[in-house]
Write a protein that holds these residues in place. Structure first.
Motif, PDB file in Angstrom:
ATOM      1  N   PRO A  38       0.803  -1.226   0.000  1.00 52.07           N
ATOM      2  CA  PRO A  38       0.000   0.000   0.000  1.00 52.07           C
ATOM      3  C   PRO A  38       0.835   1.276   0.000  1.00 52.07           C
ATOM      4  O   PRO A  38       0.299   2.369  -0.120  1.00 52.07           O
ATOM      5  CB  PRO A  38      -0.784  -0.118   1.319  1.00 52.07           C
ATOM      6  N   PHE A  39       2.165   1.129   0.125  1.00 49.19           N
ATOM      7  CA  PHE A  39       3.029   2.303   0.235  1.00 49.19           C
ATOM      8  C   PHE A  39       3.723   2.654  -1.075  1.00 49.19           C
ATOM      9  O   PHE A  39       4.399   3.669  -1.166  1.00 49.19           O
ATOM     10  CB  PHE A  39       4.067   2.085   1.333  1.00 49.19           C
ATOM     11  N   VAL A  67       3.109  -3.752  13.737  1.00 50.48           N
ATOM     12  CA  VAL A  67       1.742  -3.312  13.464  1.00 50.48           C
ATOM     13  C   VAL A  67       1.560  -1.834  13.775  1.00 50.48           C
ATOM     14  O   VAL A  67       0.775  -1.132  13.117  1.00 50.48           O
ATOM     15  CB  VAL A  67       0.733  -4.182  14.259  1.00 50.48           C
ATOM     16  N   ILE A  68       2.310  -1.323  14.765  1.00 49.83           N
ATOM     17  CA  ILE A  68       2.213   0.100  15.118  1.00 49.83           C
ATOM     18  C   ILE A  68       2.780   0.956  13.994  1.00 49.83           C
ATOM     19  O   ILE A  68       2.186   1.958  13.587  1.00 49.83           O
ATOM     20  CB  ILE A  68       2.951   0.383  16.438  1.00 49.83           C
ATOM     21  N   LYS A  69       3.938   0.558  13.467  1.00 54.57           N
ATOM     22  CA  LYS A  69       4.549   1.284  12.350  1.00 54.57           C
ATOM     23  C   LYS A  69       3.622   1.283  11.133  1.00 54.57           C
ATOM     24  O   LYS A  69       3.485   2.298  10.442  1.00 54.57           O
ATOM     25  CB  LYS A  69       5.891   0.617  12.008  1.00 54.57           C
ATOM     26  N   SER A  72       0.651   3.662  11.746  1.00 55.60           N
ATOM     27  CA  SER A  72       1.149   5.034  11.738  1.00 55.60           C
ATOM     28  C   SER A  72       1.354   5.539  10.318  1.00 55.60           C
ATOM     29  O   SER A  72       0.952   6.655   9.975  1.00 55.60           O
ATOM     30  CB  SER A  72       2.470   5.104  12.522  1.00 55.60           C
ATOM     31  N   LYS A  73       1.949   4.703   9.469  1.00 55.92           N
ATOM     32  CA  LYS A  73       2.252   5.128   8.100  1.00 55.92           C
ATOM     33  C   LYS A  73       1.001   5.151   7.225  1.00 55.92           C
ATOM     34  O   LYS A  73       0.789   6.088   6.468  1.00 55.92           O
ATOM     35  CB  LYS A  73       3.304   4.215   7.488  1.00 55.92           C
ATOM     36  N   ILE A  74       0.161   4.128   7.351  1.00 50.51           N
ATOM     37  CA  ILE A  74      -0.998   4.034   6.459  1.00 50.51           C
ATOM     38  C   ILE A  74      -2.031   5.129   6.744  1.00 50.51           C
ATOM     39  O   ILE A  74      -2.727   5.598   5.863  1.00 50.51           O
ATOM     40  CB  ILE A  74      -1.660   2.632   6.559  1.00 50.51           C
ATOM     41  N   GLU A  75      -2.116   5.556   8.030  1.00 47.98           N
ATOM     42  CA  GLU A  75      -3.090   6.577   8.401  1.00 47.98           C
ATOM     43  C   GLU A  75      -2.463   7.962   8.555  1.00 47.98           C
ATOM     44  O   GLU A  75      -3.149   8.914   8.919  1.00 47.98           O
ATOM     45  CB  GLU A  75      -3.788   6.188   9.709  1.00 47.98           C
ATOM     46  N   ASN A  76      -1.136   8.033   8.306  1.00 52.99           N
ATOM     47  CA  ASN A  76      -0.426   9.311   8.403  1.00 52.99           C
ATOM     48  C   ASN A  76      -0.607   9.941   9.787  1.00 52.99           C
ATOM     49  O   ASN A  76      -0.893  11.126   9.939  1.00 52.99           O
ATOM     50  CB  ASN A  76      -0.901  10.279   7.320  1.00 52.99           C
ATOM     51  N   ILE A  77      -0.451   9.099  10.827  1.00 53.67           N
ATOM     52  CA  ILE A  77      -0.557   9.584  12.198  1.00 53.67           C
ATOM     53  C   ILE A  77       0.754   9.288  12.925  1.00 53.67           C
ATOM     54  O   ILE A  77       1.578   8.520  12.434  1.00 53.67           O
ATOM     55  CB  ILE A  77      -1.744   8.938  12.956  1.00 53.67           C
ATOM     56  N   GLU A 275       2.969  14.389   1.183  1.00 51.22           N
ATOM     57  CA  GLU A 275       2.247  13.819   2.322  1.00 51.22           C
ATOM     58  C   GLU A 275       0.739  13.965   2.143  1.00 51.22           C
ATOM     59  O   GLU A 275      -0.027  13.038   2.447  1.00 51.22           O
ATOM     60  CB  GLU A 275       2.670  14.501   3.625  1.00 51.22           C
ATOM     61  N   GLN A 276       0.304  15.111   1.640  1.00 52.87           N
ATOM     62  CA  GLN A 276      -1.117  15.315   1.402  1.00 52.87           C
ATOM     63  C   GLN A 276      -1.624  14.367   0.311  1.00 52.87           C
ATOM     64  O   GLN A 276      -2.727  13.812   0.415  1.00 52.87           O
ATOM     65  CB  GLN A 276      -1.375  16.762   1.002  1.00 52.87           C
ATOM     66  N   SER A 277      -0.805  14.157  -0.715  1.00 55.51           N
ATOM     67  CA  SER A 277      -1.189  13.241  -1.791  1.00 55.51           C
ATOM     68  C   SER A 277      -1.337  11.824  -1.275  1.00 55.51           C
ATOM     69  O   SER A 277      -2.277  11.105  -1.635  1.00 55.51           O
ATOM     70  CB  SER A 277      -0.149  13.274  -2.921  1.00 55.51           C
ATOM     71  N   ARG A 278      -0.395  11.409  -0.399  1.00 58.07           N
ATOM     72  CA  ARG A 278      -0.483  10.062   0.173  1.00 58.07           C
ATOM     73  C   ARG A 278      -1.718   9.924   1.055  1.00 58.07           C
ATOM     74  O   ARG A 278      -2.386   8.896   1.053  1.00 58.07           O
ATOM     75  CB  ARG A 278       0.780   9.756   0.986  1.00 58.07           C
ATOM     76  N   LEU A 279      -2.014  10.984   1.813  1.00 54.00           N
ATOM     77  CA  LEU A 279      -3.186  10.975   2.678  1.00 54.00           C
ATOM     78  C   LEU A 279      -4.460  10.806   1.844  1.00 54.00           C
ATOM     79  O   LEU A 279      -5.346  10.020   2.197  1.00 54.00           O
ATOM     80  CB  LEU A 279      -3.232  12.283   3.475  1.00 54.00           C
ATOM     81  N   LEU A 280      -4.531  11.507   0.725  1.00 56.28           N
ATOM     82  CA  LEU A 280      -5.708  11.420  -0.140  1.00 56.28           C
ATOM     83  C   LEU A 280      -5.794  10.080  -0.864  1.00 56.28           C
ATOM     84  O   LEU A 280      -6.884   9.574  -1.120  1.00 56.28           O
ATOM     85  CB  LEU A 280      -5.678  12.556  -1.173  1.00 56.28           C
TER      86      LEU A 280
END
Length: 568
Positions: A38-39, A67-69, A72-77, A275-280
């Motif tokens: 997904p990345f 799982v935490i990493k 964090s990456k998939i939800e940009n948190i 980052e915004q593009s990945r979030l969208l």
């Protein structure tokens, strides 16, 4: 339970396959699960999940962790937010970091304080201004808009509630002069994905003020490139429609939302960040860029198209009537805006429009340079590759010419349409340049050193590449993390290695292909040098032996060139 304690508990008790399956379709093969990463964009699965060890690893882009990493990456948190979210799912309580929580409470109390000003005499000027801009009461409430009526209004109100000035500074609420950062400005609160206020944007009521808009500076809570204004309000419609309207700022966002275009978010500037593009990309399939119709807006739209494509989001562009902003168009010409959004300009027609308006056409060298500037630093994706193929056909160039710009690091921090001489694309023609690129790739992905060492003809001439090769032979993925990996290299190369690690060269297959291409170019250059020397010898002292040798070398060069074309 502390965050660290909760993290340990989560790693031991949360099923990583169950969490990742919410985002990735996984198939069990042997002991592991596999799926499409997904990345980064890929066509064959290289994303692996080991359920027993609780880890994931992508052999294409190199991402990996627990799982935490992943969350964090998939939800940009943040890491902390991911721990808290997972802890909530399994019913454990996490002690929140006191200072971070205090900052969140501070920004939320600030928002409430600024919002209530609009109900008082001190806020009458701002309320009148908002009404003049077409903002309704329910919109003010929905977006939590407020006003700071004095240089020390927020300071006084917050210190009465027990907050210290150092906390206000840490949250970006006080400027270097000690005054309220958003004094005499209409203030728009900015939320994160957890629906908490992380920062603000402010619009001056004085039209003579050269700085009309201000955003909170970077703080522990706020990083402008990682948020989208109005996303919390737009998310239900975005998730339903799988599309989004991207506008520049606050008034554009709130007015369009108010007028029924509710899948709108603001990018808080003139360009869409990676980052915004990945979030969208995790929410939408299509994005309509509805930016101002001036030169800056067109520039930003062009750049934004490629940033979105690199994350597999289809970009289209809404061209507004000249002189009109999105909010003004929504209020005065709503039907016209509806027509624009229902029939936006697709990528290739938009590119042709830009090339004709600002350059000497789509085939001009100047426009090719602008394209190259906008492509550098981006990762590739199926949508981007398809788009570049269409653009290359329109330009009459080979698709690989444009693809060659992707992931190349740009020396310029800004992309614009300024009248400048065309910069010549750096060609990998001499040994030094070829070996520098090879060193960057090997430093980025040490496994590639085996491809280089397997080449029977290659020997590193430049010291940098030789030392990179020597260092990576000591690399052990079981014991070296990012920090001690860099320590394997001599001091003078450490900055070079850090830069190389930050570059995105694509999947492992793409990097391997590039290394092989570089080896081929190196071989061609080596043969060219040998051919040149043979010809000089023949010119001074011709002989049958030298001519035969020259024919053999020319034949070898032709074979290497043919192989190189197959790689490309």
């Amino acid at each position: 339970m502390t965050v660290d304690e909760a993290a340990v508990y989560i790693r031991n008790n949360v099923d990583i396959v169950e969490i990742i399956s919410r985002y990735v379709s996984l198939k069990k093969v042997g002991r592991n699960y596999f799926g499409l990463c997904p990345f980064h964009s890929e066509k064959s699965p290289s994303f692996s999940v080991n359920q027993s060890k609780g880890i994931f690893k992508c052999f294409g882009c190199g991402e990996g962790g627990d799982v935490i990493k992943f969350l964090s990456k998939i939800e940009n948190i943040s890491y902390r937010e991911a721990v808290i979210r997972l802890a909530g799912e399994i019913g454990i309580t996490v002690e929140v970091d006191a200072r971070t929580e205090a900052l969140f409470k501070l920004t939320e109390d600030s928002q409430k304080l600024l919002n209530t000003v609009l109900e008082t005499k001190a806020g009458s000027l701002a309320l009148s201004y908002l009404k003049d801009r077409g903002i309704k009461d329910e919109t003010i409430k929905k977006f939590g808009i407020g006003y700071d009526p004095a240089r020390d209004f927020l300071q006084k109100g917050l210190t009465k509630r027990g907050y210290k000035l150092d906390m206000l500074r840490a949250a970006g609420l006080i400027n270097s002069s000690g005054n309220d950062f958003f004094a005499y400005r209409v203030v728009f609160p900015i939320d994160n994905m957890s629906k908490r206020v992380v920062g603000f944007g402010g619009r001056s009521l004085d039209n003579n003020n050269p700085i009309k808009y201000l955003n909170t500076g970077e703080t522990p809570l706020f990083k402008k490139s990682r948020v989208l204004y109005g996303l919390r309000q737009a998310l239900p419609i975005i998730d339903k429609s799988k599309s989004v309207i991207l506008v520049e700022g606050y008034f554009d966002t709130v007015v369009l939302s108010q007028e029924g275009f509710m899948n709108v978010v603001g990018i808080l500037g003139t360009s869409v960040s990676p980052e915004q593009s990945r979030l969208l990309s995790r929410r939408v399939r299509r994005a309509i860029l509805l930016l101002d119709a001036d030169d800056a807006g067109i520039t930003a739209a062009l750049k934004g198209c490629f940033a979105l494509l690199s994350q597999n989001v289809e970009p289209v562009v809404g061209i507004l009537p000249e002189g009109l902003d999105p909010d003004e168009t929504a209020l005065r010409y709503k039907d016209k805006l509806m027509d624009i959004l229902n029939a936006p300009m697709n990528l290739v027609p938009f590119i042709s429009f830009v090339a004709t308006k600002y350059f000497k056409g789509i085939r001009s060298p100047e426009f090719l340079e602008v394209l190259s500037q906008n492509l550098r630093g981006l990762s590739t994706s199926p949508l981007l590759e398809m788009a570049l193929k269409e653009i290359s056909e329109a330009m009459g160039v080979e698709p690989r010419t444009l693809l060659g710009f992707v992931s190349m690091k740009s020396n310029s921090s800004e992309n614009d349409f300024s009248d400048r001489s065309v910069q010549t694309q750096r060609k990998l023609s001499d040994v030094e340049n070829i070996e520098e690129q090879m060193a960057r790739l090997i430093a980025n992905t040490p496994e590639l050193s085996t491809v280089v060492m397997a080449d029977e003809y290659f020997y590193p001439y430049t010291p940098g590449l030789k030392e990179v090769m020597d260092a990576v032979t000591k690399w052990d993925p079981e014991i070296h993390n990012a920090e001690n990996y860099i320590d394997l290299f001599p001091d003078y190369l450490k900055d070079f290695v850090e830069e190389s690690l930050a570059e995105n060269f694509g999947t492992y297959e793409q990097k391997e292909k590039l290394v092989k291409e570089l080896l081929g170019r190196w071989r061609v250059k080596d043969l060219d040098n040998f051919i040149k020397k043979l010809r000089e010898q023949i010119e001074h002292a011709p002989s049958d032996n030298l001519l035969e040798q020259l024919q053999e070398v020319l034949k070898e060069r032709e074979e290497v060139s043919r192989e190189l074309q197959n790689i490309e």
